[in-house]
Design a protein around this motif. Structure first.
Motif, PDB file in Angstrom:
ATOM      1  N   LEU A  90      -3.883  10.437   6.261  1.00  0.00           N
ATOM      2  CA  LEU A  90      -4.629  11.075   7.348  1.00  0.00           C
ATOM      3  C   LEU A  90      -5.485  12.216   6.819  1.00  0.00           C
ATOM      4  CD1 LEU A  90      -5.290  11.780  10.307  1.00  0.00           C
ATOM      5  CD2 LEU A  90      -3.139  13.076  10.383  1.00  0.00           C
ATOM      6  N   ARG A  91      -4.913  13.060   5.966  1.00  0.00           N
ATOM      7  CA  ARG A  91      -5.657  14.219   5.463  1.00  0.00           C
ATOM      8  C   ARG A  91      -6.863  13.803   4.622  1.00  0.00           C
ATOM      9  NH1 ARG A  91      -0.353  17.911   3.801  1.00  0.00           N
ATOM     10  NH2 ARG A  91       0.233  18.456   5.956  1.00  0.00           N
ATOM     11  N   TYR A  92      -6.660  12.814   3.756  1.00  0.00           N
ATOM     12  CA  TYR A  92      -7.777  12.316   2.950  1.00  0.00           C
ATOM     13  C   TYR A  92      -8.864  11.717   3.848  1.00  0.00           C
ATOM     14  CZ  TYR A  92      -5.591  12.847  -1.671  1.00  0.00           C
ATOM     15  OH  TYR A  92      -5.054  13.352  -2.836  1.00  0.00           O
ATOM     16  N   ALA A  93      -8.445  11.000   4.877  1.00  0.00           N
ATOM     17  CA  ALA A  93      -9.411  10.384   5.798  1.00  0.00           C
ATOM     18  C   ALA A  93     -10.255  11.443   6.496  1.00  0.00           C
ATOM     19  CB  ALA A  93      -8.677   9.527   6.830  1.00  0.00           C
ATOM     20  N   ILE A  94      -9.610  12.519   6.953  1.00  0.00           N
ATOM     21  CA  ILE A  94     -10.338  13.598   7.644  1.00  0.00           C
ATOM     22  C   ILE A  94     -11.330  14.257   6.702  1.00  0.00           C
ATOM     23  CG2 ILE A  94     -10.077  15.892   8.667  1.00  0.00           C
ATOM     24  CD1 ILE A  94      -7.447  14.910   9.909  1.00  0.00           C
ATOM     25  N   VAL A  95     -10.910  14.525   5.472  1.00  0.00           N
ATOM     26  CA  VAL A  95     -11.812  15.139   4.490  1.00  0.00           C
ATOM     27  C   VAL A  95     -13.007  14.226   4.223  1.00  0.00           C
ATOM     28  CG1 VAL A  95     -12.053  15.848   2.081  1.00  0.00           C
ATOM     29  CG2 VAL A  95     -10.031  16.535   3.382  1.00  0.00           C
ATOM     30  N   LEU A  96     -12.734  12.924   4.062  1.00  0.00           N
ATOM     31  CA  LEU A  96     -13.784  11.956   3.733  1.00  0.00           C
ATOM     32  C   LEU A  96     -14.807  11.842   4.859  1.00  0.00           C
ATOM     33  CD1 LEU A  96     -14.380  10.082   1.333  1.00  0.00           C
ATOM     34  CD2 LEU A  96     -13.131   8.272   2.532  1.00  0.00           C
ATOM     35  N   VAL A  97     -14.332  11.614   6.100  1.00  0.00           N
ATOM     36  CA  VAL A  97     -15.275  11.435   7.214  1.00  0.00           C
ATOM     37  C   VAL A  97     -15.968  12.748   7.577  1.00  0.00           C
ATOM     38  CG1 VAL A  97     -14.124   9.429   8.206  1.00  0.00           C
ATOM     39  CG2 VAL A  97     -13.430  11.706   8.942  1.00  0.00           C
ATOM     40  N   SER A  98     -15.296  13.885   7.381  1.00  0.00           N
ATOM     41  CA  SER A  98     -15.929  15.175   7.663  1.00  0.00           C
ATOM     42  C   SER A  98     -17.089  15.428   6.704  1.00  0.00           C
ATOM     43  CB  SER A  98     -14.908  16.309   7.549  1.00  0.00           C
ATOM     44  OG  SER A  98     -13.891  16.183   8.504  1.00  0.00           O
ATOM     45  N   LEU A 106       0.827  -1.211   0.000  1.00  0.00           N
ATOM     46  CA  LEU A 106       0.000   0.000   0.000  1.00  0.00           C
ATOM     47  C   LEU A 106       0.858   1.257   0.000  1.00  0.00           C
ATOM     48  CD1 LEU A 106      -2.586  -1.221   2.656  1.00  0.00           C
ATOM     49  CD2 LEU A 106      -2.915  -1.159   0.182  1.00  0.00           C
ATOM     50  N   THR A 107       2.142   1.101  -0.351  1.00  0.00           N
ATOM     51  CA  THR A 107       3.059   2.242  -0.312  1.00  0.00           C
ATOM     52  C   THR A 107       3.241   2.890  -1.681  1.00  0.00           C
ATOM     53  OG1 THR A 107       4.998   0.824  -0.681  1.00  0.00           O
ATOM     54  CG2 THR A 107       4.316   1.185   1.598  1.00  0.00           C
ATOM     55  N   THR A 108       2.508   2.392  -2.680  1.00  0.00           N
ATOM     56  CA  THR A 108       2.584   2.962  -4.029  1.00  0.00           C
ATOM     57  C   THR A 108       1.176   3.227  -4.541  1.00  0.00           C
ATOM     58  OG1 THR A 108       2.587   0.748  -5.043  1.00  0.00           O
ATOM     59  CG2 THR A 108       4.733   1.747  -4.569  1.00  0.00           C
ATOM     60  N   GLY A 109       1.077   3.971  -5.646  1.00  0.00           N
ATOM     61  CA  GLY A 109      -0.225   4.251  -6.248  1.00  0.00           C
ATOM     62  C   GLY A 109      -0.939   5.402  -5.562  1.00  0.00           C
ATOM     63  N   SER A 110      -2.179   5.610  -5.951  1.00  0.00           N
ATOM     64  CA  SER A 110      -2.990   6.702  -5.416  1.00  0.00           C
ATOM     65  C   SER A 110      -3.294   6.484  -3.935  1.00  0.00           C
ATOM     66  CB  SER A 110      -4.297   6.814  -6.199  1.00  0.00           C
ATOM     67  OG  SER A 110      -5.207   7.664  -5.536  1.00  0.00           O
ATOM     68  N   VAL A 111      -2.953   7.456  -3.103  1.00  0.00           N
ATOM     69  CA  VAL A 111      -3.212   7.358  -1.669  1.00  0.00           C
ATOM     70  C   VAL A 111      -4.714   7.315  -1.404  1.00  0.00           C
ATOM     71  CG1 VAL A 111      -2.996   8.545   0.555  1.00  0.00           C
ATOM     72  CG2 VAL A 111      -1.064   8.514  -1.034  1.00  0.00           C
ATOM     73  N   PHE A 112      -5.455   8.173  -2.088  1.00  0.00           N
ATOM     74  CA  PHE A 112      -6.914   8.232  -1.882  1.00  0.00           C
ATOM     75  C   PHE A 112      -7.569   6.914  -2.299  1.00  0.00           C
ATOM     76  CE2 PHE A 112     -11.256   9.274  -3.298  1.00  0.00           C
ATOM     77  CZ  PHE A 112     -11.749   9.828  -2.138  1.00  0.00           C
ATOM     78  N   LYS A 113      -7.161   6.371  -3.435  1.00  0.00           N
ATOM     79  CA  LYS A 113      -7.735   5.104  -3.910  1.00  0.00           C
ATOM     80  C   LYS A 113      -7.422   3.973  -2.930  1.00  0.00           C
ATOM     81  CE  LYS A 113      -7.768   1.873  -7.793  1.00  0.00           C
ATOM     82  NZ  LYS A 113      -7.200   1.534  -9.118  1.00  0.00           N
ATOM     83  N   ASN A 114      -6.171   3.925  -2.452  1.00  0.00           N
ATOM     84  CA  ASN A 114      -5.797   2.906  -1.466  1.00  0.00           C
ATOM     85  C   ASN A 114      -6.662   3.002  -0.221  1.00  0.00           C
ATOM     86  OD1 ASN A 114      -3.792   1.786  -3.029  1.00  0.00           O
ATOM     87  ND2 ASN A 114      -2.103   2.862  -2.023  1.00  0.00           N
TER      88      ASN A 114
END
Length: 444
Positions: free
Chosen positions: A312-320, A5-13
């Motif tokens: 972390l940033r994508y997760a906060i945006v998503l759950v918010s 999970l260390t490659t590719g799109s962070v958001f997609k992962n």
């Protein structure tokens, strides 16, 4: 199945990993509800109450085991991210040794304490013996419950969140079939519910072990199962604070329920219904905490801390975003949602008030759960424990007591008090994250 999970799109992962996690939590919730639904079809109030009380105890125990297993997920994730399969194998072996020993100790201790536990739960006298039978059988099955949770934590640490979802789906299907056999055909009551739960977990464990044997995921050797102090210390240093944190959260829910019970039957019923609704909505923040932990651990292990921060940033945006939509929507449909569980107009009205305030707890929880996942990935799960304890001790419980006392005719302020606790957690998390990032940059 190991996945990088260390490659590719962070958001997609994040999305691809968290969705099976969320579905697993949903299935686990369905798993717990099945016993109550089915026993209600064949038995009376006493048997239903016995299963309800017993399942509360088992839920708290399971939640704490899952929290403790977070140490395994993070440790294996960091090893996999670093490409160190030998260290990952040692983490797996030590996890098996640690948790199997723990499960045997827990089984023995809880079997000796089963009656005091039932008494502490203030179980009605009519349901006392049924609860004792239910918990006795479930306590005997603790090794299977522990095995399922550590196997799931191992898979998730290796980047595979789908396999645990399949395992819990198998357990859920087996549990429903066995419940109808034991409670419907054989009329074993609460004991039948416990038998169904325990045997279903055993089936799930057998299937998962077969998958592990077939895929030969890691090169495990005998010495990997020998306790290694540094490995165990790392697993426990991450897992223990999370387990304690989850335990405190469960205790705070029980205390709030007690406060509501003192307000009378209507408010007690309203709070009970809303707790179930919020518990279901909390599956989203919970799945995000676990996902950020697993993804963050792999990326930190690979030296890609920038990807961990982005996760972390994508997760906060998503759950918010999800939390904001749900929060606004509930302001308009709170009463109908509560009405799905009761026809009593007074309970619906009181529950609607409580839900309109309480819903914002899930919004703020999504944010601080995401931060908690990042702290765990960094090996700083103590920060997660700290902010939750501060929120519970200084706002959540005192706020519930004060609002219950000063606003006896409405539950809205009491619901807002719980949300205020999570808001304080967010503030503490932001401060802790800022300090942590500053130290990381100075070290770099």
């Amino acid at each position: 199945m190991e996945k990088n999970l260390t490659t590719g799109s962070v958001f997609k992962n994040l999305v691809v990993f968290s969705l099976p996690y969320l579905l697993s939590f949903c299935l686990q919730t369905l798993y717990g509800m099945a016993d109550l639904f089915i026993i209600g079809q064949y038995e009376g109030v006493a048997a239903t109450t016995a299963v309800s009380v017993g399942s509360q105890v088992m839920h708290m125990l399971t939640v704490m085991l899952v929290g403790l297993a977070m140490g395994t997920t993070v440790s294996i994730g960091q090893a996999v991210g670093a490409g160190d399969r030998r260290r990952a194998a040692q983490d797996v072996g030590n996890t098996v040794t640690l948790f199997m020993a723990l499960s045997l100790v827990l089984t023995a201790a809880l079997l000796l304490l089963v009656r005091p536990i039932v008494a502490v739960m203030s179980t009605p006298e009519e349901a006392m013996e049924g609860t004792v039978r239910y918990l006795t059988i479930c306590f005997i099955g603790i090794p299977f419950i522990t095995a399922y949770n550590i196997i799931s934590s191992i898979f998730r640490g290796m980047g595979d969140s789908k396999s645990p979802m399949y395992f819990i789906a198998i357990a859920c299907a087996a549990n429903i079939a066995l419940d109808y056999l034991f409670m419907g055909a054989l009329r074993l009551g609460p004991a039948g519910a416990a038998l169904g739960t325990t045997l279903a977990q055993a089936v799930s464990v057998i299937v998962s072990l077969a998958v592990i044997a077939k895929k030969r995921m890691l090169p495990l050797q005998k010495h990997d199962f020998k306790p290694c102090r540094p490995v165990l210390q790392k697993i426990l240093s991450i897992g223990v604070p999370v387990a304690l944190q989850d335990g405190f959260i469960q205790v705070s829910f029980i205390l709030i329920t007690i406060i509501a019970n003192r307000r009378g039957l209507t408010d007690a019923a309203a709070v009970g219904i809303v707790e179930k609704i919020i518990g279901f909505l909390f599956l989203i923040p919970s799945s995000m905490l676990s996902s950020v932990s697993a993804l963050g651990a792999q990326n930190i292990g690979a030296g890609r801390r920038d990807r961990a921060v982005l996760t972390l940033r994508y997760a906060i945006v998503l759950v918010s975003a999800i939390g904001l939509v749900l929060g606004v929507l509930i302001q308009f449909i709170a009463d109908p949602v509560v009405g799905l569980f009761t026809t009593d107009t007074a309970v619906i009205h009181a529950g609607g008030q409580y839900l309109r305030g309480y819903i914002w707890d899930s919004f703020f929880a999504g944010i601080h759960f995401s931060f908690s996942g990042y702290f765990c990935a960094c090996g700083r799960s103590g920060l997660s424990f700290l902010h939750n304890v501060i929120a519970i001790v200084f706002v959540r419980v005192p706020g519930a007591i004060l609002t219950s006392t000063h606003f006896p005719t409405t539950l809205l302020p009491m619901g807002l008090a719980t949300a205020a606790g999570s808001l304080l957690s967010v503030i503490v998390c932001v401060i802790a994250y800022t300090i942590l990032r500053r130290k990381e940059k100075q070290t770099a």
